[in-house]
Structure formats: structure tokens, C-alpha cells
Motif scaffolding. Structure first.
Motif, PDB file in Angstrom:
ATOM      1  N   ILE A  54       0.831  -1.205   0.000  1.00 29.38           N
ATOM      2  CA  ILE A  54       0.000   0.000   0.000  1.00 29.38           C
ATOM      3  C   ILE A  54       0.865   1.254   0.000  1.00 29.38           C
ATOM      4  O   ILE A  54       1.780   1.396   0.817  1.00 29.38           O
ATOM      5  CB  ILE A  54      -0.943   0.031   1.214  1.00 29.38           C
ATOM      6  N   GLY A  55       0.587   2.160  -0.953  1.00 29.06           N
ATOM      7  CA  GLY A  55       1.255   3.459  -1.004  1.00 29.06           C
ATOM      8  C   GLY A  55       0.402   4.499  -0.310  1.00 29.06           C
ATOM      9  O   GLY A  55       0.204   4.459   0.897  1.00 29.06           O
TER      10      GLY A  55
ATOM     11  N   ILE B  93     -12.352  13.890  -4.811  1.00 32.91           N
ATOM     12  CA  ILE B  93     -11.227  13.319  -4.068  1.00 32.91           C
ATOM     13  C   ILE B  93      -9.963  13.445  -4.907  1.00 32.91           C
ATOM     14  O   ILE B  93     -10.011  13.356  -6.139  1.00 32.91           O
ATOM     15  CB  ILE B  93     -11.493  11.836  -3.708  1.00 32.91           C
ATOM     16  N   ASP B  94      -8.832  13.701  -4.232  1.00 30.09           N
ATOM     17  CA  ASP B  94      -7.512  13.731  -4.859  1.00 30.09           C
ATOM     18  C   ASP B  94      -6.618  12.733  -4.129  1.00 30.09           C
ATOM     19  O   ASP B  94      -6.727  12.563  -2.915  1.00 30.09           O
ATOM     20  CB  ASP B  94      -6.859  15.115  -4.754  1.00 30.09           C
ATOM     21  N   ILE B  95      -5.724  12.100  -4.861  1.00 36.66           N
ATOM     22  CA  ILE B  95      -4.717  11.228  -4.244  1.00 36.66           C
ATOM     23  C   ILE B  95      -3.404  11.409  -4.988  1.00 36.66           C
ATOM     24  O   ILE B  95      -3.377  11.426  -6.219  1.00 36.66           O
ATOM     25  CB  ILE B  95      -5.163   9.743  -4.248  1.00 36.66           C
ATOM     26  N   THR B  96      -2.325  11.591  -4.241  1.00 36.71           N
ATOM     27  CA  THR B  96      -0.981  11.727  -4.814  1.00 36.71           C
ATOM     28  C   THR B  96      -0.218  10.439  -4.564  1.00 36.71           C
ATOM     29  O   THR B  96      -0.014  10.051  -3.419  1.00 36.71           O
ATOM     30  CB  THR B  96      -0.235  12.920  -4.200  1.00 36.71           C
ATOM     31  N   THR B  97       0.177   9.769  -5.628  1.00 37.82           N
ATOM     32  CA  THR B  97       0.840   8.477  -5.488  1.00 37.82           C
ATOM     33  C   THR B  97       2.290   8.647  -5.043  1.00 37.82           C
ATOM     34  O   THR B  97       2.903   9.688  -5.257  1.00 37.82           O
ATOM     35  CB  THR B  97       0.792   7.692  -6.809  1.00 37.82           C
TER      36      THR B  97
ATOM     37  N   ASN C 274       4.842   8.909 -10.377  1.00 38.55           N
ATOM     38  CA  ASN C 274       4.262   9.641  -9.257  1.00 38.55           C
ATOM     39  C   ASN C 274       3.383  10.767  -9.789  1.00 38.55           C
ATOM     40  O   ASN C 274       3.822  11.590 -10.583  1.00 38.55           O
ATOM     41  CB  ASN C 274       5.367  10.237  -8.378  1.00 38.55           C
ATOM     42  N   ASP C 275       2.136  10.803  -9.347  1.00 45.63           N
ATOM     43  CA  ASP C 275       1.199  11.746  -9.942  1.00 45.63           C
ATOM     44  C   ASP C 275       0.063  12.002  -8.958  1.00 45.63           C
ATOM     45  O   ASP C 275      -0.118  11.266  -7.984  1.00 45.63           O
ATOM     46  CB  ASP C 275       0.648  11.156 -11.245  1.00 45.63           C
TER      47      ASP C 275
ATOM     48  N   VAL D  29      -7.113   4.022  -2.711  1.00 43.58           N
ATOM     49  CA  VAL D  29      -5.936   3.324  -2.187  1.00 43.58           C
ATOM     50  C   VAL D  29      -4.968   3.067  -3.335  1.00 43.58           C
ATOM     51  O   VAL D  29      -5.365   2.564  -4.394  1.00 43.58           O
ATOM     52  CB  VAL D  29      -6.329   1.992  -1.521  1.00 43.58           C
ATOM     53  N   GLU D  30      -3.692   3.416  -3.131  1.00 46.14           N
ATOM     54  CA  GLU D  30      -2.656   3.135  -4.122  1.00 46.14           C
ATOM     55  C   GLU D  30      -2.058   1.754  -3.860  1.00 46.14           C
ATOM     56  O   GLU D  30      -1.572   1.471  -2.766  1.00 46.14           O
ATOM     57  CB  GLU D  30      -1.546   4.186  -4.043  1.00 46.14           C
TER      58      GLU D  30
END
Length: 279
Positions: free
Chosen positions: A118-119, A133-137, A189-190, A207-208
Motif C-alpha cells: 500500500i502506497g 477526491i484527490d490522491i498523490t501516489t 508519481n502523480d 488506495v494506491e
């Protein structure tokens, strides 16, 4: 001799059922049996009208991690994501703290970093405002899996065409519950963003999932190398075929070249250098 070490991150693949056909089962009661796809890594989404998962039989519940996004008031959508790495698990039974309505979505993945899978994890919820929602990997070649629960007609939540695989609308009493899940490749990465065009009580969790890192190594003896002197440059060019194969979609993170030599005085040595791979 010539030696090369390549470290690459594999591309995550969906096992059957794949990302276009999630296995979706509706909940109506205090427990539900679920068939699990044969996979190296399993993700289980649970969306309810607010009721929590109390136990999952068939897996080691103590070691199975969960990332939960929930709405505190009674009757709001609750989203839970459970995951585990055990290809021998073919079925589980999910138990709830009380009888409830909802949806379970399960699917399998291959080429996952099962040691540290999990990242980034992010969740949002809202009432009376548009959902987003935003998520940064954190890693390369990840897959971001998200799940949305909404107390609304599912047709009111439209983002990009075919982006979410919706369950059927669940209705009971004065409640309506719709849910959908999607996956998005994140090669580098984004920051990924989703937004929805309708206001309702909603909960969304992203979830990454990290891909597996692989190291391959190969060497060639001097007899299999061709050495060219580049006229007037003082440099030599070494040519040889190592036969290393990197899977399509993999991202090379590091390439190390080592050259062993013996000079005219009989002195041996090794030159090592990180290089940018090409071709």
C-alpha cells in the motif's frame, strides 16, 4: 567480462474477474459468503448504509489490513477496503455488526509488492456538497483503486464515461444506496482527481496499490564480447547480447553496468557505472 543488473517495477495486472467485470454482490442481512478470485493479491470493498464489518472468516483477520472511510451519523454510507495476499483463499464469509444493506466488490491483482503493498491512502466524505477526491501516489507503476458510496440514485453521479462500474441501486425504507468502483493506472508519481456532479451524502476511499520490484542480472564472458577501438577518441566500444527481457509496461528504475578487465601489465579491475538504458 560484461555484467548488467537491471531493477524494474512490473506492471500490475488484473486477474479474473478483471477491472471491466468486478464481482459485485449485494448485502442483505448480517453476513454474506463471497467467492474470491484466484490471485496473488486480493482487494475486497464493502459499502454499507453505515454498518461496520465485524469479522471475515477464511482469512487471518489479524494480519489483513483495512483502510476505512466512514460517515459517523447513522444511515450514512460506510466504505471499507480489505486486502490480503494468499492465493489459497477461494472463499470468505463477511460478518457485520448488525443486519444491513450494501454491496461487496472483490477482485484480484497480480505483480503486486506483497511485502509492502500500500502506497498512499486518502478518503473524503460529505453532505450537501459535490463529491470529489484527490490522491498523490508515492510509487511508479501503481494502480489506484477507488470506491464510492452514495445515498443517492446512482445515475446522478457521472464523471468520465465508463469510469465507474456501478452496482444496482439498493433501496430500503427511505434510503437509497449506490456504489461504484474504478481503477486508474499511475505509471509515474502523480496526483489523480475525481469529481462528481451531484450533491448527496457520500463517502469515497482511494488506495494506491504498489507494484512488485524485480531485479535481473546477466553476464557475458570475454569470448562473447566484441571490442571496438573508436579511432582518435581514446575510447573503446563493447558489444554483446545478454538476452535480458523486460516485460512490456515495466518501468526500469536502475541499470548498472560492470566491466571486468585486465590491462597490459596483467592488473585486473572492475569498472561500475549507473547508466540510462535505451532500446
Amino acid at each position: 567480462y560484461l555484467n548488467i543488473t537491471i531493477e524494474y517495477i512490473n506492471q500490475i495486472e488484473f486477474s479474473s474477474p478483471n477491472s471491466d467485470s468486478y464481482s459485485i454482490t449485494e448485502i442483505s442481512g448480517d453476513s454474506i459468503p463471497i467467492q474470491v478470485p484466484n490471485a496473488n493479491f486480493t482487494i475486497l470493498h464493502v459499502v454499507t448504509n453505515g454498518t461496520a464489518v465485524s469479522d471475515i472468516s477464511g482469512i487471518n483477520i489479524a494480519s489483513a489490513k483495512n483502510y476505512t472511510s466512514s460517515y459517523s451519523p447513522t444511515g450514512k454510507p460506510r466504505v471499507e477496503t480489505w486486502y490480503w495476499s494468499d492465493p489459497n483463499v477461494s472463499a470468505v464469509e463477511i460478518y457485520f455488526s448488525q443486519s444491513c444493506k450494501g454491496v461487496v466488490c472483490v477482485f484480484g491483482l497480480e505483480n503486486v509488492n506483497t511485502t509492502d503493498p500500500i502506497g498512499s491512502v486518502t478518503s473524503e466524505y460529505g453532505d450537501g456538497k459535490a463529491a470529489s477526491i484527490d490522491i498523490t501516489t508515492k510509487c511508479n507503476n501503481s494502480v489506484v483503486v477507488s470506491i464510492l458510496g452514495a445515498l443517492s440514485d446512482k445515475n446522478g453521479f457521472q464523471i468520465r464515461e465508463n469510469e465507474f462500474n456501478w452496482s444496482r441501486l439498493i433501496e430500503w425504507g427511505s434510503y437509497k444506496l449506490a456504489c461504484g468502483g474504478n481503477d486508474e493506472d499511475a505509471p509515474l508519481n502523480d496526483t489523480l482527481s475525481w469529481s462528481f456532479n451531484k450533491q448527496a451524502n457520500w463517502t469515497v476511499l482511494a488506495v494506491e496499490i504498489r507494484a512488485k520490484q524485480v531485479e535481473v542480472n546477466a553476464s557475458l564472458p570475454p569470448s562473447n564480447l566484441t571490442i571496438y577501438y573508436v579511432s582518435g577518441s581514446g575510447e573503446y566500444m563493447i558489444s554483446g547480447s545478454l538476452g535480458l527481457e523486460i516485460p512490456d509496461g515495466a518501468i526500469i528504475e536502475r541499470c548498472v553496468v560492470r566491466i571486468g578487465f585486465v590491462d597490459g601489465r596483467g592488473i585486473r579491475g572492475v569498472v561500475e557505472k549507473d547508466v540510462e538504458p535505451s532500446g
